[in-house]
Design a protein around this motif. Structure first.
Motif, PDB file in Angstrom:
ATOM      1  N   ALA A 298       0.836  -1.205   0.000  1.00  0.00           N
ATOM      2  CA  ALA A 298       0.000   0.000   0.000  1.00  0.00           C
ATOM      3  C   ALA A 298       0.870   1.254   0.000  1.00  0.00           C
ATOM      4  O   ALA A 298       0.639   2.193  -0.779  1.00  0.00           O
ATOM      5  CB  ALA A 298      -0.932  -0.011   1.203  1.00  0.00           C
ATOM      6  N   CYS A 301       2.303   2.146  -3.225  1.00  0.00           N
ATOM      7  CA  CYS A 301       1.284   2.418  -4.252  1.00  0.00           C
ATOM      8  C   CYS A 301       1.073   1.246  -5.213  1.00  0.00           C
ATOM      9  O   CYS A 301       0.646   1.437  -6.366  1.00  0.00           O
ATOM     10  CB  CYS A 301       1.632   3.679  -5.054  1.00  0.00           C
ATOM     11  N   LEU A 303      -1.278  -0.918  -5.529  1.00  0.00           N
ATOM     12  CA  LEU A 303      -2.623  -1.165  -5.009  1.00  0.00           C
ATOM     13  C   LEU A 303      -3.248  -2.433  -5.582  1.00  0.00           C
ATOM     14  O   LEU A 303      -4.007  -3.118  -4.888  1.00  0.00           O
ATOM     15  CB  LEU A 303      -3.519   0.045  -5.282  1.00  0.00           C
ATOM     16  N   TYR A 307      -4.664  -5.178  -3.079  1.00  0.00           N
ATOM     17  CA  TYR A 307      -6.047  -5.677  -3.086  1.00  0.00           C
ATOM     18  C   TYR A 307      -6.074  -7.203  -3.216  1.00  0.00           C
ATOM     19  O   TYR A 307      -6.893  -7.887  -2.589  1.00  0.00           O
ATOM     20  CB  TYR A 307      -6.835  -5.047  -4.230  1.00  0.00           C
ATOM     21  N   LEU A 328      -3.732   0.647   3.707  1.00  0.00           N
ATOM     22  CA  LEU A 328      -4.387   0.433   2.414  1.00  0.00           C
ATOM     23  C   LEU A 328      -5.461   1.494   2.183  1.00  0.00           C
ATOM     24  O   LEU A 328      -5.540   2.085   1.099  1.00  0.00           O
ATOM     25  CB  LEU A 328      -5.002  -0.970   2.360  1.00  0.00           C
ATOM     26  N   VAL A 332      -5.376   4.115  -0.946  1.00  0.00           N
ATOM     27  CA  VAL A 332      -6.464   4.158  -1.930  1.00  0.00           C
ATOM     28  C   VAL A 332      -7.023   5.572  -2.014  1.00  0.00           C
ATOM     29  O   VAL A 332      -7.299   6.096  -3.105  1.00  0.00           O
ATOM     30  CB  VAL A 332      -7.567   3.147  -1.552  1.00  0.00           C
ATOM     31  N   SER A 335      -4.696   7.891  -3.836  1.00  0.00           N
ATOM     32  CA  SER A 335      -4.674   7.621  -5.282  1.00  0.00           C
ATOM     33  C   SER A 335      -5.825   8.294  -6.023  1.00  0.00           C
ATOM     34  O   SER A 335      -5.824   8.356  -7.251  1.00  0.00           O
ATOM     35  CB  SER A 335      -4.725   6.104  -5.532  1.00  0.00           C
ATOM     36  N   ASP A 337      -9.070   7.287  -5.596  1.00  0.00           N
ATOM     37  CA  ASP A 337     -10.219   6.374  -5.627  1.00  0.00           C
ATOM     38  C   ASP A 337     -11.022   6.537  -4.329  1.00  0.00           C
ATOM     39  O   ASP A 337     -10.958   5.693  -3.434  1.00  0.00           O
ATOM     40  CB  ASP A 337      -9.729   4.928  -5.790  1.00  0.00           C
ATOM     41  N   GLY A 340     -13.505   3.692  -3.541  1.00  0.00           N
ATOM     42  CA  GLY A 340     -12.853   2.526  -2.944  1.00  0.00           C
ATOM     43  C   GLY A 340     -12.481   2.769  -1.498  1.00  0.00           C
ATOM     44  O   GLY A 340     -12.596   1.875  -0.650  1.00  0.00           O
ATOM     45  N   MET A 341     -12.041   3.982  -1.198  1.00  0.00           N
ATOM     46  CA  MET A 341     -11.665   4.333   0.180  1.00  0.00           C
ATOM     47  C   MET A 341     -12.877   4.244   1.108  1.00  0.00           C
ATOM     48  O   MET A 341     -12.797   3.649   2.199  1.00  0.00           O
ATOM     49  CB  MET A 341     -11.091   5.747   0.211  1.00  0.00           C
TER      50      MET A 341
END
Length: 547
Positions: A298, A301, A303, A307, A328, A332, A335, A337, A340-341
Motif C-alpha cells: 500500500a 502504491c 494497489l 487488493y 491500504l 487508496v 490515489s 479512488d 474505494g476508500m
C-alpha cells in the motif's frame, strides 16, 4: 441478597450452577443441602472463575464479598489467584494488592506466581520502577522469586533502559541456584533488540549456547526483530538460514519479523518473494506476516497487488491487522479512488467485532483523518462535508474536538506526521474550517491558532484578520501566544509598522518573560534580511532591549 447479577444471564459452569441453586430466594441451611464448608469454598472458586469472564470489576468483587460474608466461607488459594489476575487485567493493581494482604492475614501461601500478574501489568504499563518495588516487597515477605519472576524483571529493565541491571539479574539467578531458561535468554535478547543493540543480542545468543541451551523459534524471532531495528536485512536473512540449518522450523512470528526487517531495509520485492516461496512450499506464514507485506504494498502504491493480498487473507476467513488495513485505506484515498476508500471504511466498521471499543475508536480516529486528508487533497469538499456529518451522527471518533485539532495539526504539517511545515497544504485548513462551520461544529483555540501559523507561512495578513474575527465570534480571548502569532504574520509580510504596534498591545509583563522574549526575537531573526532598512524594525529592536 443480589439476584440480578450479570453472570446469571450466561450459561454457568457446573460448580457455579450448584452455588446459584444454593443462593436461591428460599436459601436452605447448609445441613439441609449436604454440602459442607469445604465444598462451598470450592464452588466459590468455580463461581469466581465464571464471573471474572463477564462481569465488571466492582460487580465481581461485590459478588465475591457477599458470598464470603453470607456463608462465612474461606476463599481458596485458586479463588484469590483468579481475583488477582482479573484485578491486574482491569488495571486495578492496588485493589489486587489488597487481596495479597488478605491472603497473608489468612495464612495462605504466597507463592511467586501470585505476583506474576502484577509484574506483567507493571511492565505493560511501562512502570519498571513499580515492578522492582514489588520485587523488593516479595523478598521482604519471604517469597522466593522464580525464573518467571526474573523474566518479568528483565523486561522491566528494557522499559527502564537499564542494561546493567539485566546482567545483575542473571548473576543473581545463577547465585541462587536458578538456571536461566531459553525463555529467560529470549527476554534478554528482546530487551537488547528493543534498545537497538544488535551486537549485544547476538552476544547473548553465544552465552546461551555456552550454557548448553538451544535457541528456539522465539530466539530467532527476537534476533531478527533486533536486525529490523537496525535495518540489517543481510543479517536477518543469515539468521533465518541459520535456524533452518539447525532444524528449527520458522514460526509465523519469525516470518513476520523477517519480512518486516526486509521491508524496513527498502526491499519490498524480496519480502513478497519470500511470502510466495513459503506458500508454494505449503508453509502458513500467518496473517501478521501478510499484513506487514500488505502495508508495504500500500505504501509503495502497488494497489492492485495489495487488493489481491487483502482478498487472499479474507478468503482464509480472516482480516488483516488493523494497521495494515489503515495503510491500504489511506493509499487508496491518496490515489484518488474515493469510492474505494469509503467502501473499505464501511467494511472496517464491522471487520474486527472482538476488539475492544476503545481500540476500535482509536483505529477509526486514524482512518477518519486519512479520509479527511484524501477529500481535501482531491478538492472533494462536498464529500468531506458528507463524511463529517457521518462522523458526527455515528460518533465515529472518541472526541470530535480533539479529532478536528489533530486534522488541523496534520494539515499544518503538510499532511505528514512530521514537524516539517508545507505551505502549499495550509490553504486546506481554511477549507476545513468552512466544512466544520457548515455542520455546526465550533473550531477550538488550537484550530484557529494553527490557521494563524498558516497565515504567517502563506504571508497572508488579510486571512490572519479573518482568523482573529473567527476567534471573536467563538469568544476565544487572544492570549500572548496568539498575539505573537499575529506579530509573526505582520513581520512575515513586511508590515513592520503593524508589528510594532502589535508589540505595544501585548502585556508588558509577558514580554519580560525570557521564553516569550526569545520567541519574539526568533521571529525577527528569521526575517532580518528583508527588514534591514525598516525604521519600525529597528524600533522593535530598541523596544525589546528596553524591557
Amino acid at each position: 441478597m443480589r439476584t440480578g447479577c450479570a453472570f446469571l444471564h450466561k450459561p454457568p459452569m457446573p460448580s457455579a450452577f450448584l452455588v446459584l441453586n444454593i443462593l436461591g430466594i428460599q436459601l436452605p441451611r447448609q445441613n439441609q443441602t449436604g454440602v459442607n464448608a469445604s465444598q462451598l469454598s470450592e464452588y466459590l472458586t468455580g463461581l469466581v472463575h465464571g464471573i471474572t469472564r463477564g462481569s465488571k470489576f466492582d460487580d465481581t468483587v461485590n459478588i465475591f464479598r457477599e458470598l464470603v460474608e453470607s456463608f462465612k466461607l474461606e476463599p481458596t488459594l485458586e479463588a484469590y489467584k483468579a481475583l488477582i489476575k482479573y484485578s491486574c487485567q482491569q488495571g486495578e493493581i492496588y485493589r489486587g494488592l489488597d487481596f495479597i494482604k488478605e491472603m497473608s492475614q489468612k495464612g495462605l501461601e504466597l507463592a511467586p506466581e501470585i505476583f506474576n500478574p502484577f509484574l506483567l501489568r507493571l511492565v505493560h504499563e511501562k512502570l519498571p520502577t513499580g515492578a522492582f518495588d514489588l520485587f523488593t516487597s516479595m523478598l521482604k515477605m519471604g517469597v522466593q522469586p522464580s525464573v518467571d519472576t526474573y523474566n518479568f524483571l528483565i523486561r522491566a529493565c528494557m522499559k527502564a533502559n537499564n542494561l546493567e541491571k539485566i546482567f545483575t539479574l542473571l548473576a543473581e539467578m545463577k547465585h541462587s541456584g536458578m538456571e536461566p531458561t531459553t525463555v529467560t535468554y529470549n527476554a534478554v535478547i528482546h530487551a537488547f533488540g528493543s534498545l537497538k543493540r544488535l551486537d549485544s543480542a547476538l552476544h547473548v545468543l553465544n552465552e546461551m549456547e555456552s550454557d548448553n541451551l538451544m535457541p528456539d523459534a522465539d530466539t530467532y524471532k527476537e534476533l531478527i526483530n533486533a536486525c529490523s531495528s537496525q535495518k540489517d536485512c543481510e543479517k536477518a536473512l543469515q539468521l533465518f538460514d541459520d535456524m533452518q540449518i539447525r532444524g528449527i522450523k520458522p514460526s509465523e512470528g519469525v516470518y513476520c519479523a523477517l519480512v518486516n526487517a526486509i521491508i524496513k531495509s527498502g526491499n519490498l520485492e524480496q519480502a513478497v518473494k519470500i511470502m510466495k516461496k513459503a506458500e508454494k512450499n505449503g508453509t502458513n506464514i500467518g496473517v501478521s506476516t501478510k499484513s506487514t507485506i500488505l502495508a508495504g504494498l500500500a505504501n509503495d502504491c502497488r494497489l492492485h497487488e495489495a487488493y489481491a493480498l487483502l482478498e487472499d487473507i479474507q478468503n482464509g476467513g480472516k482480516m488483516p491487522e488493523p494497521f495494515a488495513y489503515g495503510h491500504l485505506l489511506a493509499a487508496v484515498g491518496r490515489s484518488g479512488d474515493l469510492d474505494g476508500m469509503f467502501k473499505l471504511f464501511e467494511v472496517s466498521k464491522v471487520a474486527w467485532p472482538k476488539r475492544k471499543e476503545e481500540q476500535v475508536k482509536e483505529q477509526q480516529n486514524h482512518w477518519c483523518m486519512s479520509i479527511v486528508e484524501s477529500c481535501i487533497l482531491h478538492g472533494e469538499l462536498r464529500r468531506l462535508v458528507q463524511f463529517l456529518e457521518q462522523v458526527k451522527e455515528e460518533e465515529l471518533v472518541i472526541d470530535q474536538n480533539i479529532f478536528f485539532d489533530k486534522i488541523f495539526l496534520h494539515i499544518a504539517n503538510g499532511g505528514a506526521d512530521t514537524t516539517t511545515m508545507v505551505p502549499e497544504k495550509w490553504g486546506d485548513g481554511f477549507a476545513m474550517l468552512d466544512a466544520m462551520r457548515s455542520l455546526g461544529f465550533h473550531p477550538s483555540r488550537m484550530c484557529l491558532e494553527v490557521l494563524l501559523d498558516c497565515c504567517a507561512t502563506m504571508k497572508d495578513s488579510k486571512r490572519a484578520q479573518l482568523v482573529i474575527a473567527e476567534m471573536e465570534k467563538e469568544q476565544i480571548e487572544p492570549n500572548i501566544l496568539t498575539m505573537i502569532r499575529l506579530f509573526r504574520v505582520f513581520v512575515a509580510v513586511g508590515e513592520f509598522q503593524r508589528a510594532y504596534f502589535m508589540l505595544g498591545e501585548m502585556n508588558q509583563n509577558d514580554l519580560k518573560d525570557s521564553d516569550i522574549k526569545m520567541l519574539v526575537k526568533a521571529v525577527l531573526d528569521s526575517n532580518s534580511g528583508s527588514a534591514a532598512y525598516s525604521t519600525f524594525y529597528h524600533r522593535i529592536l530598541k523596544f525589546l532591549e528596553a524591557l
